[in-house]
Enzyme design. Structure first.
Site, mmCIF file in Angstrom:
data_model
loop_
_atom_site.group_PDB
_atom_site.id
_atom_site.type_symbol
_atom_site.label_atom_id
_atom_site.label_comp_id
_atom_site.label_asym_id
_atom_site.label_seq_id
_atom_site.Cartn_x
_atom_site.Cartn_y
_atom_site.Cartn_z
ATOM 1 N N ASP A 108 0.866 -1.184 0.000
ATOM 2 C CA ASP A 108 0.000 0.000 0.000
ATOM 3 C C ASP A 108 0.899 1.229 0.000
ATOM 4 O O ASP A 108 2.099 1.141 0.286
ATOM 5 C CB ASP A 108 -0.892 -0.006 1.248
ATOM 6 C CG ASP A 108 -1.835 1.193 1.280
ATOM 7 O OD1 ASP A 108 -2.329 1.602 0.203
ATOM 8 O OD2 ASP A 108 -2.068 1.745 2.372
ATOM 9 N N SER A 109 0.319 2.380 -0.303
ATOM 10 C CA SER A 109 1.070 3.633 -0.274
ATOM 11 C C SER A 109 1.542 3.974 1.140
ATOM 12 O O SER A 109 2.496 4.717 1.310
ATOM 13 C CB SER A 109 0.203 4.765 -0.801
ATOM 14 O OG SER A 109 -1.001 4.833 -0.079
ATOM 15 N N CYS A 119 -11.439 3.005 -0.059
ATOM 16 C CA CYS A 119 -10.148 3.476 0.454
ATOM 17 C C CYS A 119 -9.851 2.671 1.709
ATOM 18 O O CYS A 119 -10.737 2.504 2.556
ATOM 19 C CB CYS A 119 -10.216 4.970 0.770
ATOM 20 S SG CYS A 119 -8.736 5.575 1.625
ATOM 21 N N HIS A 157 -8.361 3.244 4.357
ATOM 22 C CA HIS A 157 -8.496 3.895 5.662
ATOM 23 C C HIS A 157 -9.948 3.902 6.163
ATOM 24 O O HIS A 157 -10.184 4.051 7.358
ATOM 25 C CB HIS A 157 -8.046 5.359 5.583
ATOM 26 C CG HIS A 157 -6.582 5.556 5.761
ATOM 27 N ND1 HIS A 157 -5.666 5.185 4.810
ATOM 28 C CD2 HIS A 157 -5.857 6.104 6.761
ATOM 29 C CE1 HIS A 157 -4.447 5.504 5.226
ATOM 30 N NE2 HIS A 157 -4.538 6.062 6.403
ATOM 31 N N GLU A 202 -6.443 9.002 10.577
ATOM 32 C CA GLU A 202 -5.076 8.944 11.117
ATOM 33 C C GLU A 202 -4.925 9.787 12.383
ATOM 34 O O GLU A 202 -4.048 9.535 13.198
ATOM 35 C CB GLU A 202 -4.068 9.399 10.052
ATOM 36 C CG GLU A 202 -3.998 8.417 8.909
ATOM 37 C CD GLU A 202 -2.701 8.485 8.122
ATOM 38 O OE1 GLU A 202 -1.907 9.414 8.346
ATOM 39 O OE2 GLU A 202 -2.506 7.595 7.281
ATOM 40 N N CYS A 207 -3.726 -0.869 -2.128
ATOM 41 C CA CYS A 207 -3.881 0.560 -2.388
ATOM 42 C C CYS A 207 -4.927 0.757 -3.479
ATOM 43 O O CYS A 207 -4.750 0.290 -4.605
ATOM 44 C CB CYS A 207 -2.524 1.119 -2.822
ATOM 45 S SG CYS A 207 -2.565 2.844 -3.297
#
Lengths: 266, 266
Positions: free
Chosen positions: B10-11, B185, B187, B153, B73
Site C-alpha cells: 500500500d502507499s 479506500c 483507511h 489517522e 492501495c
C-alpha cells in the site's frame, strides 16, 4: 547578481503563502519556486528522510543560480536548515522558522508565546529553541494541529467542522496566558480567520510567511542585492508532480490564476 | 510455493486493514507487507507518478518471492494494476478495487451502488468501470472524501467534526437511492461506524479489505497454494520511512502492539 532570482522551496504548495508575502514585500524581484509535490507532506516523515529531501530541494533551486534561498517549509527549517546552508555555498539562506521566531520574540510583551504547526515541527521544539536563543526568558507553548493542512487544502476555510477542530486544538494553548501565536506552518495563513476567531483579539498572530519576507528584504538590502528594476511579476514554478487539484490550490493560496508550471524530477 | 508469503503493499499504513482481513480469512498464511510511507499519499498525485511508484512497490515485494500479490492501495488498483501484473511475472495479482467491485455487484438488489474514495480513485471512475464490466445495468455514483484519511489517522473516529464532514460528503450520494456503499479506500474501515450511522441501516457497506481477503482465499484455493500448517502470525513489515506516529497508527489499524519493522529504501 542583483538580477538573479530569489529561490524559494517547500514540500508542496504551502510555500506559495511565502511567495505571496515576498511579492508584496519585494515587488521588483524575480522568484523561482520549487514545490516537492511528489513527496509532500514532509511533516509526518522521519528526520533522515526530511534531511535527504532538503538536500535534493536545494540542489534543484541551485540550477537557477539564486541570490538567496528561502526555506518556506517549516519542517525543513526545523530539522534540516544546516543541510540547505551546506548545499548552497556562499548564498544567504533564511527560513520561515527563524524569521517567525525573531518576530514573535519582538512582539510578545508578557514573554509567553504559542506556536502551532505540524507534528514534526512541534515535536522538534525548533521554534522553542530558536525563540529562546533570542530571549531565554520567553516561555514557548506548542501545539500540533495535523488536520489544519488537509482542511485548508479541501477549502474548508470557514466550515463548522474546521471551527470545532480549531476549538479543540487551540483550547489548551490559549488558556496558558500567551499574548502571541506563531502560525508555524505555511498552510495556516489560509485558516487565519478561523484561528483568529478561536483565540480571540487579545492574542497577536504572527504569520511566518510575512516574517520571512521582511527578513529577506533586510538580508538583500544588507548585501546590496536588491533588484533595481521591476522584473517578471509571475513566479517561475517548478513542481515534482502535478496534482489534479494544483490549479484550484494555486488560486486558493495566491488569489490569482495559475501561470505555466514546469514539471521536474528529483 | 505453498509456504511462500502473501505479499501485500500500500502507499502507507492504510493497507493494514487488508492485512487484518487476510489474517482473519487465512490464518495459516505468512504475510509480508510493504508500506511506502516515505511517499504516502498516492491519492492526490498524478497518474505517471503513481505508475512509477507501483512498479517500485512490486519490485520491493518480489525480493521475498511471494505466491500472490495483493494491491491494498485503491489508487494503484485503479490506475496501475497492469504495471503490477507486468512486474511480477506469473504470480497471481489481486487488488482491493476489483474485489470490492465484484462483491458490490453481487450484493446490490436495486442496481444502484455508491463508491467513496480518494480524489484520484473517484476521478479515475475505476470502480464504476469495474462494476459495469460485471453488470452494465448497475448505476455507480461516486464521491471523493479527501478528509477521511487525515481524520482516521488523527484518531477522530467518533468526533463531532468527523460526523459533520461525513454528513456533508455523504448527503448527496445517499439521496440517490443506493442500497450498497463501497468503502473504496483502505483507511475508511476505521471510520466505518460514523459512515454507517450517516448513511443509515438501509444501505449495505462493502469493505474492500474483506472483499480482497475472500478473493485471495479463492485464488489460492484454485491454484492449490494454501498453506497447510500454521505459520508466523505477526506480519513481516517493511516501510520506506518510519513516521513518528507509526506505532500509534499500527495499533489503531490492527488493534495489537506493533511488531519489529524493517526500514527499506525505494
Amino acid at each position: 547578481m542583483n538580477k538573479s532570482p530569489i529561490g524559494i522551496f517547500d514540500s508542496g504548495i504551502g510555500g506559495l503563502t511565502v511567495v505571496k508575502a515576498v511579492q508584496a514585500a519585494l515587488p521588483f524581484e524575480r522568484i523561482i519556486y520549487f514545490g516537492d509535490t511528489a513527496r509532500v507532506p514532509y511533516g509526518p516523515k522521519s528526520q533522515i528522510t526530511i534531511r535527504k529531501y532538503a538536500a535534493d530541494d536545494t540542489a534543484m533551486l541551485m540550477r537557477y543560480q539564486p541570490k538567496i534561498i528561502i526555506v518556506a517549509c517549516n519542517t525543513v527549517s526545523a530539522l534540516a536548515l544546516d543541510i540547505v546552508e551546506k548545499s548552497c555555498g556562499h548564498i544567504p539562506v533564511t527560513g520561515v522558522l527563524k524569521a517567525g521566531a525573531r518576530l514573535a520574540a519582538e512582539v510578545t510583551k508578557n514573554n509567553r508565546v504559542g506556536v502551532i504547526g505540524t507534528l514534526a515541527t512541534v515535536s522538534s521544539n525548533a521554534y522553542g529553541l530558536a525563540i529562546n536563543q533570542i530571549n531565554e526568558e520567553i516561555e514557548v507553548i506548542s501545539q500540533a494541529c495535523p488536520l489544519f493542512v488537509p482542511l485548508a487544502e479541501e477549502g474548508f476555510i470557514d466550515h463548522p467542522a474546521t471551527k470545532l477542530i480549531a476549538a479543540q486544538y487551540l483550547a489548551e494553548i490559549t488558556q496558558k496566558g500567551i499574548d502571541t501565536l506563531v502560525l508555524g506552518c505555511t498552510h495556516y495563513p489560509i485558516l487565519r480567520k478561523v484561528i483568529e476567531e478561536t483565540v480571540g483579539p487579545e492574542i497577536t498572530i504572527i504569520d511566518s510567511a510575512d516574517a520571512v519576507a521582511l527578513r529577506t528584504r533586510e538580508l538583500l538590502t544588507e548585501a546590496g542585492l536588491l533588484a533595481s528594476t521591476r522584473n517578471a511579476t509571475t513566479p517561475h514554478l517548478l513542481v515534482s508532480d502535478l496534482p489534479q487539484k494544483f490549479s484550484m490550490l494555486y488560486q486558493l493560496f495566491m488569489g490569482s490564476e495559475m501561470p505555466d508550471v514546469e514539471l521536474v524530477e528529483v
